[in-house]
Design an enzyme around this catalytic site. Sequence first.
Site, mmCIF file in Angstrom:
data_model
loop_
_atom_site.group_PDB
_atom_site.id
_atom_site.type_symbol
_atom_site.label_atom_id
_atom_site.label_comp_id
_atom_site.label_asym_id
_atom_site.label_seq_id
_atom_site.Cartn_x
_atom_site.Cartn_y
_atom_site.Cartn_z
ATOM 1 N N ASP A 37 17.514 -3.247 15.452
ATOM 2 C CA ASP A 37 17.589 -1.803 15.234
ATOM 3 C C ASP A 37 18.572 -1.213 16.257
ATOM 4 O O ASP A 37 18.966 -1.892 17.206
ATOM 5 C CB ASP A 37 16.212 -1.147 15.410
ATOM 6 N N ASP A 63 24.065 -2.273 15.903
ATOM 7 C CA ASP A 63 24.389 -1.623 14.633
ATOM 8 C C ASP A 63 24.795 -2.699 13.621
ATOM 9 O O ASP A 63 25.887 -3.276 13.728
ATOM 10 C CB ASP A 63 25.538 -0.632 14.881
ATOM 11 N N ASN A 90 16.987 -4.114 5.416
ATOM 12 C CA ASN A 90 16.266 -2.855 5.224
ATOM 13 C C ASN A 90 17.087 -1.615 5.575
ATOM 14 O O ASN A 90 16.850 -0.536 5.035
ATOM 15 C CB ASN A 90 14.992 -2.894 6.077
ATOM 16 N N TYR A 160 24.201 8.155 -2.191
ATOM 17 C CA TYR A 160 23.038 7.290 -1.971
ATOM 18 C C TYR A 160 22.668 6.532 -3.252
ATOM 19 O O TYR A 160 22.424 5.319 -3.214
ATOM 20 C CB TYR A 160 21.870 8.155 -1.490
ATOM 21 N N LYS A 164 22.510 2.497 -3.836
ATOM 22 C CA LYS A 164 21.284 1.770 -4.167
ATOM 23 C C LYS A 164 21.412 1.059 -5.517
ATOM 24 O O LYS A 164 20.788 0.009 -5.725
ATOM 25 C CB LYS A 164 20.083 2.710 -4.126
#
Length: 254
Positions: A37, A63, A90, A160, A164
């Site tokens: 993370d 990153d 994720n 977005y 996706k």
Amino acid sequence: MARVQGKVAVVTGAAKGLGEAIALRLAEEGATLMLGDIDDEALTASAENCRAQGATVETLVGDVTEEGPATALVQGALDQFGQLDILVNNVGGSRNSKIWEMPVKDWDYTVKLNLRGTFLCTRAAVPHMMERKAGKIICLSSGAREGTPWTAYYQGGAAYSACKAGVHGFIRDVALELAEYNINVNAVAPGPIDTVKAGANLRELNETVEYSPNHMTPLGRLGTPREVADAALFLASDESSYITGHTIAVAGGR
Ligand SMILES: NC(=O)c1ccc[n+]([C@@H]2O[C@H](COP(=O)([O-])OP(=O)(O)OC[C@H]3O[C@@H](n4cnc5c(N)ncnc54)[C@H](O)[C@@H]3O)[C@@H](O)[C@H]2O)c1
């Protein structure tokens, strides 16, 4: 026997939200974890929660949309644990705007955040998985891959949604590329999930607009991070051995 006992998993964006829930669920079921993370403090707390389940956990701050940190995260798992069985891509998110107002930098930011890290971590992980002829890759798509009314009407989410849908296309192709190596490549597509960050916006929409998440979702409520983590766990476990190239909706019926 726990469901991913003895498996080594990398989870990106594991400090908060769905990544945190997925890491914890994998820990509960016996996995050894390498968690990545950009938020050092929250990552440390997430790793502690996983250790409290008895899991061995290492962390790396970086990153994953950049080549160096993405490669280091995967290599870290191999160096520390000697194998990699599960990769959970994720990291993702959005800067929303109506299409006629969307700044180019917000479009580029969203595309990079959702697709570049997924590509980089997958590319780093697969040579090892190919050699072992085993592996599970799970990517986070979204109900947005087919458009999301509450986002589209009120905020705009084309960047977005494109990303996706891109994740779905990515897993379809990579699953075919890697099938002969016995590597399963799938995605989870959450609907509106009550994470700390997304949940605040979703709950506000529930209170204020007609085409709200609760109104537009047949089960009539927000999902929980654990419900998404359960689907990711299933795809990470041997229970999903004959499933590849598939996107599982965890979206309350939408
Ligand atoms: N929450 C939802 O309702 C929902 C619905 C559908 C899909 N998703 C998808 O699920 C995934 C997780 O979403 P979330 O709601 O938990 O997000 P979140 O923003 O709550 O958490 C994302 C985590 O990733 C980390 N992160 C962000 N950028 C990073 C980077 N470049 N490198 C490494 N770490 C980074 C953050 O610090 C944070 O810990 C995303 O791909 C998101 O698009 C979420």
